[in-house]
Enzyme design. Structure first.
Site, PDB file in Angstrom:
ATOM      1  N   ASP A   1       0.826  -1.207   0.000  1.00  0.00           N
ATOM      2  CA  ASP A   1       0.000   0.000   0.000  1.00  0.00           C
ATOM      3  C   ASP A   1       0.864   1.263   0.000  1.00  0.00           C
ATOM      4  O   ASP A   1       1.977   1.256   0.521  1.00  0.00           O
ATOM      5  CB  ASP A   1      -0.913  -0.034   1.241  1.00  0.00           C
ATOM      6  CG  ASP A   1      -2.025   0.984   1.147  1.00  0.00           C
ATOM      7  OD1 ASP A   1      -2.327   1.454   0.030  1.00  0.00           O
ATOM      8  OD2 ASP A   1      -2.604   1.319   2.196  1.00  0.00           O
TER       9      ASP A   1
ATOM     10  N   ASN B   1     -10.600  -2.643  -6.159  1.00  0.00           N
ATOM     11  CA  ASN B   1      -9.819  -1.758  -7.039  1.00  0.00           C
ATOM     12  C   ASN B   1     -10.484  -1.515  -8.400  1.00  0.00           C
ATOM     13  O   ASN B   1     -10.139  -0.561  -9.101  1.00  0.00           O
ATOM     14  CB  ASN B   1      -8.398  -2.300  -7.274  1.00  0.00           C
ATOM     15  CG  ASN B   1      -7.487  -2.147  -6.070  1.00  0.00           C
ATOM     16  OD1 ASN B   1      -6.520  -2.868  -5.911  1.00  0.00           O
ATOM     17  ND2 ASN B   1      -7.792  -1.190  -5.197  1.00  0.00           N
TER      18      ASN B   1
END
Ligand code: FPP
Length: 246
Positions: free
Chosen positions: A24, A72
């Site tokens: 991340d 996503n």
């Protein structure tokens, strides 16, 4: 003066068999530099190359990277397209290295939802690395832990309905054989970068007893030295799996 860089972990013991990573912070890395988010993903792909190489070098048997989640798909189309292009570029540049270094590529997630050319590239690389057995690189693509668990429930329900399984056979071990990770040991170590204390729908079933390491480092800045430091700290953690010490 003593070096600040942790020593290379020794493969003779206490090395996790399976390392999983939530990569991340690519977007924040780019934002800090007033760059487009895609630049962060590009730099993140370099960190992917580093962790694959390093893991293979020190003897990690399974490396699972969260490269694209089911959530996503809600990102802007241009960012999704750039991520898919980056993935194809990664396969082009790393395929030979995977073959030379005895690394097997495996995908966990909804491969059928990926663009056809990406899925073809992945299938081709999986076929060409299929016999490799030094390390398995599991890329989580269009992956979500809840979807995976729901999919396993549906598969088991179908078997029960068709008389292929009995309800009493549904144990945790039996359940686990219906997950994408059926042939993969549970992660010993889960690393998350960028300082968020979240699991984000990653390997929900599999991380029941994983050691968690959260680092504030943004993924593109994650280095080999920091990886060694985490592996050294892992070595000192005591894993009891819910039991008491002797
Ligand atoms: C999280 O950063 C990262 C991703 C959504 C994708 C991970 C992709 C890569 C590391 C690059 C390509 C991968 C391969 C396998 C070649 P973010 O965008 O959520 O960052 P932010 O939270 O700072 O916005």
């Amino acid at each position: 003066m003593k070096s600040e860089v942790p020593e290379k972990p020794d493969a003779s013991g206490h090395l996790p068999l399976h390392v999983a990573v939530i990569m991340d912070g690519n977007g924040r890395w780019a934002k800090k530099r007033m760059l487009n988010r895609v630049k962060g993903h590009e730099k993140g792909a370099d960190a992917v190359r580093m962790i694959v190489r390093t893991s293979r070098e020190i003897g990690i048997r399974h490396l699972t990277l969260f490269a694209f989640s089911t959530e996503n798909w809600q990102r802007p189309k241009t960012e999704i397209k750039a991520l898919m292009e980056l993935l194809k570029r990664f396969l082009r540049s790393e395929k030979q290295e995977m073959i030379d270094n005895n690394i097997r590529l495996n995908i966990i997630g909804e491969m059928e939802k990926l663009p056809a050319d990406v899925a073809d590239n992945l299938r081709q690389t999986m076929a060409e690395t299929d016999g490799n057995d030094a390390m398995q690189l599991n890329l989580a693509l269009s992956y979500g832990g809840r979807s995976e668990i729901a999919m396993a429930c549906a598969a088991i329900a179908r078997k029960v309905k068709n008389g292929e399984a009995d309800i009493t056979a549904i144990t945790p071990d039996f359940f686990a054989t219906h997950l994408y990770t059926a042939d993969i040991p549970d992660p010993d170590l889960l690393i998350r970068t960028s300082g968020e204390y979240r699991i984000s729908n990653f390997l929900l079933w599999q991380i029941a007893y994983s050691e968690l390491f959260i680092t504030p480092t943004l993924w593109p800045d994650f280095s080999r030295e920091e990886y060694f430091g985490i592996l050294a700290e892992y070595k000192n953690r005591e894993r009891r799996f819910g039991r008491v010490d002797d």
